[in-house]
Write a protein that holds these residues in place. Structure first.
Motif, mmCIF file in Angstrom:
data_model
loop_
_atom_site.group_PDB
_atom_site.id
_atom_site.type_symbol
_atom_site.label_atom_id
_atom_site.label_comp_id
_atom_site.label_asym_id
_atom_site.label_seq_id
_atom_site.Cartn_x
_atom_site.Cartn_y
_atom_site.Cartn_z
ATOM 1 N N MET A 128 0.837 -1.195 0.000
ATOM 2 C CA MET A 128 0.000 0.000 0.000
ATOM 3 C C MET A 128 0.872 1.244 0.000
ATOM 4 S SD MET A 128 -2.922 1.221 -0.072
ATOM 5 C CE MET A 128 -4.517 1.074 0.621
ATOM 6 N N TYR A 129 0.330 2.321 -0.494
ATOM 7 C CA TYR A 129 1.066 3.583 -0.481
ATOM 8 C C TYR A 129 0.732 4.420 0.745
ATOM 9 C CZ TYR A 129 -3.308 5.182 -2.597
ATOM 10 O OH TYR A 129 -4.628 5.435 -2.869
ATOM 11 N N PHE A 130 -0.257 4.009 1.541
ATOM 12 C CA PHE A 130 -0.526 4.695 2.799
ATOM 13 C C PHE A 130 0.532 4.297 3.825
ATOM 14 C CE2 PHE A 130 -5.213 4.697 1.587
ATOM 15 C CZ PHE A 130 -5.202 6.040 1.222
ATOM 16 N N SER A 131 0.819 5.197 4.747
ATOM 17 C CA SER A 131 1.798 4.922 5.797
ATOM 18 C C SER A 131 1.228 3.924 6.803
ATOM 19 C CB SER A 131 2.147 6.225 6.529
ATOM 20 O OG SER A 131 1.023 6.671 7.288
ATOM 21 N N SER A 132 2.106 3.354 7.596
ATOM 22 C CA SER A 132 1.661 2.432 8.644
ATOM 23 C C SER A 132 0.778 3.165 9.654
ATOM 24 C CB SER A 132 2.861 1.785 9.336
ATOM 25 O OG SER A 132 3.729 2.765 9.854
ATOM 26 N N LYS A 133 1.006 4.445 9.838
ATOM 27 C CA LYS A 133 0.186 5.245 10.763
ATOM 28 C C LYS A 133 -1.269 5.290 10.272
ATOM 29 C CE LYS A 133 -0.057 9.863 12.781
ATOM 30 N NZ LYS A 133 0.542 11.191 12.834
ATOM 31 N N VAL A 134 -1.467 5.523 8.980
ATOM 32 C CA VAL A 134 -2.824 5.560 8.408
ATOM 33 C C VAL A 134 -3.456 4.174 8.471
ATOM 34 C CG1 VAL A 134 -4.151 5.940 6.285
ATOM 35 C CG2 VAL A 134 -2.364 7.560 6.942
ATOM 36 N N ILE A 135 -2.700 3.158 8.099
ATOM 37 C CA ILE A 135 -3.232 1.789 8.138
ATOM 38 C C ILE A 135 -3.612 1.411 9.571
ATOM 39 C CG2 ILE A 135 -2.652 -0.656 7.801
ATOM 40 C CD1 ILE A 135 -1.054 0.257 5.328
ATOM 41 N N ASN A 136 -2.805 1.822 10.530
ATOM 42 C CA ASN A 136 -3.118 1.529 11.930
ATOM 43 C C ASN A 136 -4.431 2.199 12.348
ATOM 44 O OD1 ASN A 136 -2.323 0.174 14.358
ATOM 45 N ND2 ASN A 136 -1.906 2.189 15.228
ATOM 46 N N LYS A 137 -4.667 3.429 11.897
ATOM 47 C CA LYS A 137 -5.937 4.108 12.199
ATOM 48 C C LYS A 137 -7.106 3.334 11.605
ATOM 49 C CE LYS A 137 -4.269 8.836 12.559
ATOM 50 N NZ LYS A 137 -4.292 10.192 11.954
ATOM 51 N N ILE A 138 -6.956 2.892 10.359
ATOM 52 C CA ILE A 138 -8.017 2.120 9.702
ATOM 53 C C ILE A 138 -8.303 0.844 10.499
ATOM 54 C CG2 ILE A 138 -8.596 0.749 7.654
ATOM 55 C CD1 ILE A 138 -6.952 2.871 6.027
ATOM 56 N N LEU A 139 -7.240 0.140 10.884
ATOM 57 C CA LEU A 139 -7.412 -1.099 11.650
ATOM 58 C C LEU A 139 -8.084 -0.826 12.995
ATOM 59 C CD1 LEU A 139 -3.972 -2.765 10.888
ATOM 60 C CD2 LEU A 139 -6.210 -3.514 10.046
ATOM 61 N N ASN A 140 -7.601 0.187 13.712
ATOM 62 C CA ASN A 140 -8.153 0.492 15.034
ATOM 63 C C ASN A 140 -9.622 0.877 14.972
ATOM 64 O OD1 ASN A 140 -5.798 -0.050 16.456
ATOM 65 N ND2 ASN A 140 -5.061 2.042 16.295
ATOM 66 N N ASN A 145 -11.750 -0.100 12.979
ATOM 67 C CA ASN A 145 -12.530 -1.308 12.674
ATOM 68 C C ASN A 145 -12.347 -2.406 13.715
ATOM 69 O OD1 ASN A 145 -13.990 -0.939 9.995
ATOM 70 N ND2 ASN A 145 -11.971 -0.083 9.566
ATOM 71 N N GLY A 146 -11.708 -2.093 14.829
ATOM 72 C CA GLY A 146 -11.621 -3.025 15.943
ATOM 73 C C GLY A 146 -10.457 -4.003 15.908
ATOM 74 N N PHE A 147 -9.456 -3.729 15.082
ATOM 75 C CA PHE A 147 -8.299 -4.622 14.977
ATOM 76 C C PHE A 147 -7.083 -4.013 15.672
ATOM 77 C CE2 PHE A 147 -10.877 -5.326 11.181
ATOM 78 C CZ PHE A 147 -11.096 -6.692 11.266
ATOM 79 N N LYS A 148 -6.390 -4.838 16.412
ATOM 80 C CA LYS A 148 -5.135 -4.438 17.048
ATOM 81 C C LYS A 148 -4.049 -5.370 16.526
ATOM 82 C CE LYS A 148 -7.221 -1.579 19.937
ATOM 83 N NZ LYS A 148 -7.833 -0.539 19.163
ATOM 84 N N VAL A 149 -2.970 -4.794 16.029
ATOM 85 C CA VAL A 149 -1.851 -5.591 15.532
ATOM 86 C C VAL A 149 -0.575 -5.162 16.237
ATOM 87 C CG1 VAL A 149 -2.929 -5.993 13.280
ATOM 88 C CG2 VAL A 149 -1.390 -4.055 13.567
ATOM 89 N N GLU A 150 0.375 -6.068 16.294
ATOM 90 C CA GLU A 150 1.632 -5.782 16.971
ATOM 91 C C GLU A 150 2.563 -4.913 16.136
ATOM 92 O OE1 GLU A 150 3.517 -9.256 18.661
ATOM 93 O OE2 GLU A 150 1.552 -10.162 18.955
ATOM 94 N N GLN A 151 2.542 -5.148 14.837
ATOM 95 C CA GLN A 151 3.442 -4.407 13.961
ATOM 96 C C GLN A 151 2.843 -4.353 12.560
ATOM 97 O OE1 GLN A 151 7.468 -5.641 14.466
ATOM 98 N NE2 GLN A 151 8.258 -4.252 12.916
ATOM 99 N N ILE A 152 3.154 -3.274 11.843
ATOM 100 C CA ILE A 152 2.666 -3.105 10.481
ATOM 101 C C ILE A 152 3.864 -3.013 9.540
ATOM 102 C CG2 ILE A 152 1.410 -1.591 8.896
ATOM 103 C CD1 ILE A 152 -0.302 -0.738 11.333
ATOM 104 N N PHE A 153 3.828 -3.846 8.511
ATOM 105 C CA PHE A 153 4.845 -3.831 7.465
ATOM 106 C C PHE A 153 4.159 -3.361 6.193
ATOM 107 C CE2 PHE A 153 6.242 -6.899 10.546
ATOM 108 C CZ PHE A 153 7.619 -6.705 10.628
ATOM 109 N N VAL A 154 4.491 -2.180 5.731
ATOM 110 C CA VAL A 154 3.843 -1.639 4.541
ATOM 111 C C VAL A 154 4.896 -1.371 3.466
ATOM 112 C CG1 VAL A 154 3.808 0.726 5.441
ATOM 113 C CG2 VAL A 154 2.159 0.052 3.719
ATOM 114 N N SER A 155 4.581 -1.777 2.260
ATOM 115 C CA SER A 155 5.550 -1.756 1.166
ATOM 116 C C SER A 155 6.180 -0.390 0.934
ATOM 117 C CB SER A 155 4.913 -2.271 -0.122
ATOM 118 O OG SER A 155 3.782 -1.507 -0.451
ATOM 119 N N CYS A 156 5.405 0.682 1.067
ATOM 120 C CA CYS A 156 5.962 2.007 0.791
ATOM 121 C C CYS A 156 7.032 2.407 1.803
ATOM 122 C CB CYS A 156 4.862 3.064 0.727
ATOM 123 S SG CYS A 156 4.078 3.453 2.295
#
Length: 134
Positions: A46-58, A60-71
């Protein structure tokens, strides 16, 4: 286009994604099944940052330990390098890894090529039916 216009459009696009993304029902079921039994990471091309992806996940009720994003890692699931980066960064054995996703090639076949376990979930085409509160 002026830099402030670019920034406005970028922020607008991010807000649209953050507040309009609806989770995949099968992915949600699997998340709930494994959230207390496994380490859960997010791996995204994805071209969105891990910060944006983390907001999307949160949201929607998802908690992850770490985000690996291609960009951010300058490699991709499509080319398989992002999987290698995850294994190396986390220092985990490939037998302790399972990738779950909805793209046949990048989420299912490419991990298999690296001898990683992977599970393919159906894409949600009618996203409005995925909302549990409807």
């Amino acid at each position: 286009m002026k830099s402030e216009e670019k920034l406005y459009l970028k922020e607008f696009e991010e807000k649209c994604e953050i507040f309009n993304t609806i989770p995949n029902s099968e992915g949600t079921r699997l998340y709930r099944q494994f959230k207390d039994k496994a380490h859960i990471m997010c791996i995204s091309d994805m071209y969105f940052s891990s910060k944006v992806i983390n907001k999307i996940l949160n949201i929607n009720g998802f908690k992850v330990e770490q985000i690996f994003v291609s960009c951010e890692y300058k490699c991709s699931k499509k080319e398989k390098d992002l999987y290698r980066k995850v294994l190396c960064t986390l220092s985990i054995d490939r037998h302790d890894f399972m990738h779950i996703g909805d793209a046949i090639r990048s989420d299912y076949m490419n991990p298999k090529c690296l001898r990683l376990k992977s599970k393919l979930v159906k894409k949600s085409f009618n996203r409005t039916t995925d909302r549990e509160y409807f």
